[in-house]
Motif scaffolding. Sequence first.
Motif, PDB file in Angstrom:
ATOM      1  N   GLU A 688      84.152  70.835  37.191  1.00  0.00           N
ATOM      2  CA  GLU A 688      84.229  71.906  37.972  1.00  0.00           C
ATOM      3  C   GLU A 688      83.695  71.882  39.387  1.00  0.00           C
ATOM      4  O   GLU A 688      84.393  72.670  40.222  1.00  0.00           O
ATOM      5  CB  GLU A 688      82.871  73.051  37.288  1.00  0.00           C
ATOM      6  CG  GLU A 688      83.338  73.534  36.046  1.00  0.00           C
ATOM      7  CD  GLU A 688      82.410  74.368  35.284  1.00  0.00           C
ATOM      8  OE1 GLU A 688      81.201  74.391  35.743  1.00  0.00           O
ATOM      9  OE2 GLU A 688      82.657  75.134  34.137  1.00  0.00           O
ATOM     10  N   ALA A 689      82.631  70.944  39.701  1.00  0.00           N
ATOM     11  CA  ALA A 689      82.454  70.655  40.989  1.00  0.00           C
ATOM     12  C   ALA A 689      83.726  70.050  41.805  1.00  0.00           C
ATOM     13  O   ALA A 689      83.939  70.343  42.956  1.00  0.00           O
ATOM     14  CB  ALA A 689      81.288  69.715  40.986  1.00  0.00           C
ATOM     15  N   ILE A 690      84.661  69.247  40.973  1.00  0.00           N
ATOM     16  CA  ILE A 690      85.857  68.502  41.615  1.00  0.00           C
ATOM     17  C   ILE A 690      86.763  69.769  41.946  1.00  0.00           C
ATOM     18  O   ILE A 690      87.451  69.831  42.972  1.00  0.00           O
ATOM     19  CB  ILE A 690      86.357  67.741  40.615  1.00  0.00           C
ATOM     20  CG1 ILE A 690      85.378  66.367  40.518  1.00  0.00           C
ATOM     21  CG2 ILE A 690      87.857  67.262  41.103  1.00  0.00           C
ATOM     22  CD1 ILE A 690      85.842  65.386  39.693  1.00  0.00           C
ATOM     23  N   ASP A 691      86.936  70.667  40.968  1.00  0.00           N
ATOM     24  CA  ASP A 691      87.746  71.904  41.185  1.00  0.00           C
ATOM     25  C   ASP A 691      87.249  72.583  42.210  1.00  0.00           C
ATOM     26  O   ASP A 691      88.295  73.047  43.106  1.00  0.00           O
ATOM     27  CB  ASP A 691      88.001  72.463  39.931  1.00  0.00           C
ATOM     28  CG  ASP A 691      88.515  71.806  38.745  1.00  0.00           C
ATOM     29  OD1 ASP A 691      89.294  70.790  39.149  1.00  0.00           O
ATOM     30  OD2 ASP A 691      88.569  72.366  37.567  1.00  0.00           O
ATOM     31  N   LYS A 692      86.042  73.024  42.515  1.00  0.00           N
ATOM     32  CA  LYS A 692      85.688  73.632  43.494  1.00  0.00           C
ATOM     33  C   LYS A 692      85.643  73.057  44.780  1.00  0.00           C
ATOM     34  O   LYS A 692      86.080  73.766  45.877  1.00  0.00           O
ATOM     35  CB  LYS A 692      84.056  74.054  43.338  1.00  0.00           C
ATOM     36  CG  LYS A 692      83.507  74.964  44.432  1.00  0.00           C
ATOM     37  CD  LYS A 692      81.892  75.050  44.101  1.00  0.00           C
ATOM     38  CE  LYS A 692      81.350  75.776  45.079  1.00  0.00           C
ATOM     39  NZ  LYS A 692      79.828  76.282  44.675  1.00  0.00           N
ATOM     40  N   ARG A 695      89.170  73.410  45.916  1.00  0.00           N
ATOM     41  CA  ARG A 695      89.493  74.838  46.367  1.00  0.00           C
ATOM     42  C   ARG A 695      89.111  74.935  47.979  1.00  0.00           C
ATOM     43  O   ARG A 695      89.881  75.544  48.793  1.00  0.00           O
ATOM     44  CB  ARG A 695      88.802  75.854  45.617  1.00  0.00           C
ATOM     45  CG  ARG A 695      89.624  75.881  44.273  1.00  0.00           C
ATOM     46  CD  ARG A 695      89.093  77.359  43.522  1.00  0.00           C
ATOM     47  NE  ARG A 695      87.782  77.330  43.223  1.00  0.00           N
ATOM     48  CZ  ARG A 695      87.156  76.757  42.132  1.00  0.00           C
ATOM     49  NH1 ARG A 695      87.890  76.473  41.003  1.00  0.00           N
ATOM     50  NH2 ARG A 695      86.004  76.792  41.844  1.00  0.00           N
ATOM     51  N   LEU A 696      87.940  74.321  48.174  1.00  0.00           N
ATOM     52  CA  LEU A 696      87.199  74.510  49.686  1.00  0.00           C
ATOM     53  C   LEU A 696      88.207  73.810  50.417  1.00  0.00           C
ATOM     54  O   LEU A 696      88.371  74.093  51.747  1.00  0.00           O
ATOM     55  CB  LEU A 696      85.913  73.792  49.508  1.00  0.00           C
ATOM     56  CG  LEU A 696      84.816  74.760  48.981  1.00  0.00           C
ATOM     57  CD1 LEU A 696      83.411  74.169  48.686  1.00  0.00           C
ATOM     58  CD2 LEU A 696      84.704  76.203  49.625  1.00  0.00           C
ATOM     59  N   GLN A 697      88.540  72.472  49.990  1.00  0.00           N
ATOM     60  CA  GLN A 697      89.505  71.658  50.959  1.00  0.00           C
ATOM     61  C   GLN A 697      90.640  72.478  51.112  1.00  0.00           C
ATOM     62  O   GLN A 697      91.127  72.407  52.480  1.00  0.00           O
ATOM     63  CB  GLN A 697      89.743  70.423  50.267  1.00  0.00           C
ATOM     64  CG  GLN A 697      90.504  69.498  50.941  1.00  0.00           C
ATOM     65  CD  GLN A 697      89.617  68.996  52.038  1.00  0.00           C
ATOM     66  OE1 GLN A 697      88.506  68.984  52.274  1.00  0.00           O
ATOM     67  NE2 GLN A 697      90.579  68.483  53.116  1.00  0.00           N
ATOM     68  N   ASN A 698      91.357  73.155  50.244  1.00  0.00           N
ATOM     69  CA  ASN A 698      92.699  73.878  50.607  1.00  0.00           C
ATOM     70  C   ASN A 698      92.188  75.063  51.489  1.00  0.00           C
ATOM     71  O   ASN A 698      93.049  75.331  52.322  1.00  0.00           O
ATOM     72  CB  ASN A 698      92.964  74.626  49.194  1.00  0.00           C
ATOM     73  CG  ASN A 698      93.642  73.305  48.262  1.00  0.00           C
ATOM     74  OD1 ASN A 698      93.976  72.559  48.605  1.00  0.00           O
ATOM     75  ND2 ASN A 698      93.649  73.787  46.925  1.00  0.00           N
TER      76      ASN A 698
END
Length: 797
Positions: A688-692, A695-698
């Motif tokens: 979940e942290a990686i996915d978050k 998303r922030l990077q995007n």
Amino acid sequence: MKMKCLKVDEYIKRTVCPKETRVLHEELETYMKNGPGPQGRTLCDRVIRACNHQLGVGPPDSDHIAGLIKLVELALRGYDISGELGVQSTPLYMEKITFHILKKLGSLRVYHPCSSLGSLLYQRLAPAPQTEDYCVLVRSCFAVLWNGLSAAQDGACLNPRDKLRCQMQALSFLLLLDRERTSPPSCSKTPIYVEDALAEFEKGCGTLTKEDATLILQETHRHLLSPWAGGRGGDGEPSGRPCLSTLCEVVLITSKLLSKAGFWSLAAGLVGGALGKVRNSADGLSPALVLGKLAVDIHRSMSSEEESGQAFTECARALRSLPNTLGDREAHVILEGCSLVVWAVEAGQSKGLSGTVLLAWFSFLEEHQELMQKRLQKDLVSQSEESRLQQSLCFSMYQGFVFAYESMLASQLENTETLDRVLLYCQATAGRMMTEIRKLPSDNILIKAVTAVSNLVCGLYNRRLYDQAFTLVEILCQELRKNCPPSLSVDRVSRAFMLAVQSSRRGSHLERALDWVILWLQTLGPGERLTQHMTEPVSLWVKTKADAARAGQEDTRLRTLRDGFGPDVPDEGVMLCLLEEELRAYREVAGDSTQERYNTLCDLLDICHEDSHHTHLRAIYLCEMAQVVCFQDFSEQTDCSAVDFTHEALRLLEEEPETEENADRLKDDKAHASLWLYVCTLEKNLQEAIDKEKRLQNVREQAGGVTNPVETNDLDYEDKQKQQDSSLVYEGLRFNLAAESKLCQPLDKALGEWASLLQGNKLPSVKNPKQICTSIALTAALYKLMGKPLQALEAYP
């Protein structure tokens, strides 16, 4: 001087010692020269009775015995002369009295007088017509000479040469009963006794010399083959024609012993002489002796490591030219000739046959087997001969595979065309051999045959002839599937099926290989034998599916054992054992087998469904499923996450009643489930942290802003950046692993369960102690990562 006809008692007195016996002999001799009178037959009868009495009174000395026997021989001549003058007597009257004298001599263990009287008695019996009394008397004479003198146990009584002479003389009486006019049974007993006598003589001599071989020929001609020449010198000629088939069989037996000792010339001369006697007869016995002569040549050639292919071809031709209808006697002796050929090959062979010789040998074997099968189909065959023929038929078929394998080992079958012809014979024979072997009362040849076929298949497999190997082993395995006897060990059964699977694998027939694994498991049986010996077939199942994965055969790759059984699924307990073994094999196989493990676990959970009584097992499989789906995305195949599986597993384990038998296992399973709840939760949070972060990077990339501008002329920028990245990772891990105490509860619980399980000196009763050690080491590593050295030290064993 005229001799008075006295009473028997008077003659007994006159034969009481050697001197008196000689005097009486002289008087009787003079009496006979002058011509016996009307009382001559009575007088001679009483003299013979007196001698019989003296032999039974006590053990007389050798001189006395010799004198008595001479007197008996003289009295017998006088008795016969008186009969020619018109005085008649009861048939076999004097022969019966003479037999009693022979019997007493036998009990006294005096060889030479007994042999002399035996020859005299044979002369009297040979021309006599065969009646019931005659047959009884002849059998009794045989028994006295065979079981009396010849059966002496102390070596001082008879040496091997004298014993052979006595036994051959005994057999001459037995041969009197074997005449063609009496229509005896197809299997005479005379050859059986001849074989015993020769074997005993060979054993007594140790190594046969030229003198021993010459003696065998002399005694055989004198006592057994003399009817061919019309009698033994001055002996009486048998009434009725001698049975030529029996004489031929005697010749074959004798030639076998001579060949075995290396006297091939003598053996060939014996068979050749006999062949000359029957060549122009209408008895149909010539092929038997032709086979015998060829057998001698084959044995000599093979013992000298010479080629014998032409001889095999001639043997096959001799059998092929036989008439469609054969008499019982002729068929029997021809089969004995075939047996001699088989023996010659067995005894003379030291290495594999060349391809052409092997094919010629197979040609003979085919003709031999066909003749035996025709014989077995006749109603006239006795039960004992039927059993012997069936044994010979099966052994002949088995022998073909042995020779094929040995020739292959000797690299004699390198020619492709020759090998194809050899395999064609083997394929045509394998099924028939198994069918015929099942008719035998014993499984000894069956065990040998299965081994021989498997050896040949293994030879083909090692030469990478996978299709040829499978074609042959398929026949064997199909026969074993029909009826697999308990006496056949599991190792032999498994070896055949293993070769079928491996030949299919190496030949890239992966679907077929999986099918044969299922047939293998079905042949092992439905019960305990299957679960005890399932490791090898299940291991090959997993390896074959790995081959399919590498070959991109997805349908084959995704099959489970449960799919393989189709509608013929074993009972629930066996299927669980098989699927667990499949799951274990996947863990050990190299490469990614996650999908395969998932499919197998689905089958296990299907059996151990929510309403089943396998709640404990269901919990274990759910925990295993959590490990499978934890690190890969199975969202398209299941709605449950790894954390869901572990929660459900723990719930079932908590509800499982604890007993004395399952207490240790239950603690271990709870600890594993708790550990994997922690690991799966950790993995979920990290994902979940990686996915978050992604998303922030995007968002940052879309905003186009620079969040951390690079200072102009900052030479330490790269070092600062690396330090900042490391700090962020560490802070993130510390936040996720150390700050959340709730997350650590499953790990603490796992450590507590194992600590409770391992306390004390008693070894816990768990399924896999090695897995406990691995899991505890993982627990310690996680504590160390979280910065909890005390718990890490506690976890390390």
